[in-house]
Design an enzyme around this catalytic site. Structure first.
Site, mmCIF file in Angstrom:
data_model
loop_
_atom_site.group_PDB
_atom_site.id
_atom_site.type_symbol
_atom_site.label_atom_id
_atom_site.label_comp_id
_atom_site.label_asym_id
_atom_site.label_seq_id
_atom_site.Cartn_x
_atom_site.Cartn_y
_atom_site.Cartn_z
ATOM 1 N N ILE A 118 0.827 -1.216 0.000
ATOM 2 C CA ILE A 118 0.000 0.000 0.000
ATOM 3 C C ILE A 118 0.861 1.267 0.000
ATOM 4 O O ILE A 118 1.934 1.302 0.604
ATOM 5 C CB ILE A 118 -0.962 -0.038 1.224
ATOM 6 C CG1 ILE A 118 -2.116 0.917 1.015
ATOM 7 C CG2 ILE A 118 -0.248 0.214 2.525
ATOM 8 C CD1 ILE A 118 -3.249 0.686 2.005
ATOM 9 N N HIS A 119 0.427 2.290 -0.717
ATOM 10 C CA HIS A 119 1.146 3.568 -0.756
ATOM 11 C C HIS A 119 0.176 4.697 -1.080
ATOM 12 O O HIS A 119 -0.751 4.536 -1.850
ATOM 13 C CB HIS A 119 2.296 3.520 -1.763
ATOM 14 C CG HIS A 119 1.904 3.039 -3.128
ATOM 15 N ND1 HIS A 119 1.658 1.706 -3.407
ATOM 16 C CD2 HIS A 119 1.704 3.712 -4.280
ATOM 17 C CE1 HIS A 119 1.334 1.585 -4.677
ATOM 18 N NE2 HIS A 119 1.345 2.786 -5.242
ATOM 19 N N LEU A 120 0.457 5.838 -0.456
ATOM 20 C CA LEU A 120 -0.377 7.026 -0.634
ATOM 21 C C LEU A 120 0.301 7.973 -1.624
ATOM 22 O O LEU A 120 1.441 8.371 -1.425
ATOM 23 C CB LEU A 120 -0.553 7.725 0.725
ATOM 24 C CG LEU A 120 -1.445 8.962 0.778
ATOM 25 C CD1 LEU A 120 -2.905 8.577 0.602
ATOM 26 C CD2 LEU A 120 -1.261 9.691 2.113
#
Ligand SMILES: [Zn+2]
Length: 160
Positions: A118-120
């Site tokens: 996951i990454h923003l």
């Protein structure tokens, strides 16, 4: 609707899929400048997107290899958004950004290039950045090199 057109991303799309997770690999390498890692926090780190949609496009990533938002813990969640706040402040100073798209692509169907960690995303925006160049010329001028962006942002991030 304005489309943020990024044809240079075709390199990324066509690139051979590397084995293993690119985020986990880069964080282990301890070569932050080469890997464009701007900042290492306690639970998350900040890294430039090397196939940016716009100048200063960066990602905030938990160290733990997790795919689902529901699996991140409170420490990671808090730092993810604390770092987003801090990076926005920096981008406003260094890049005079006028706006920003912030988001998570969850799962391949959502358009995630890396769907298992996951990454923003933080994609800086300026008035007129979806201008005639990408629409007519099918090319977009990314006026700033990655190395320059890295220098600017990491210098500010060192003050955090
Ligand atoms: Zn990973």
């Amino acid at each position: 609707m304005n489309i943020l057109w990024a044809p240079w991303r075709v390199k990324f799309i066509r690139a051979k899929k590397q084995k293993g997770c690119i985020f986990c690999k880069k964080i282990k390498e301890k070569n932050d400048e080469k890997n464009y890692i701007i900042y290492r926090g306690k639970f998350c780190f900040v890294i430039l997107n090397i196939y940016p949609y716009n100048n200063g496009h960066l990602m905030i990533v938990p160290y733990r290899h997790i795919a689902n938002l529901e699996d991140i813990n409170s420490n990671e969640f808090l730092e993810l958004f604390e770092l987003a706040k801090k990076m926005l402040k920096i981008l406003k100073k260094t890049h005079k950004i006028e706006g920003c798209n912030i988001g998570l692509n969850l799962g391949k169907v959502s358009g995630a290039g890396i769907d298992n960690h996951i990454h923003l995303h933080l994609v800086p925006r300026w008035l007129g950045d979806t201008n005639f160049m990408p629409i007519i010329g099918k090319t977009k001028v990314i006026s700033e090199g990655l190395n320059y962006t890295y220098k600017l942002l990491s210098k500010e991030a060192k003050k955090l």
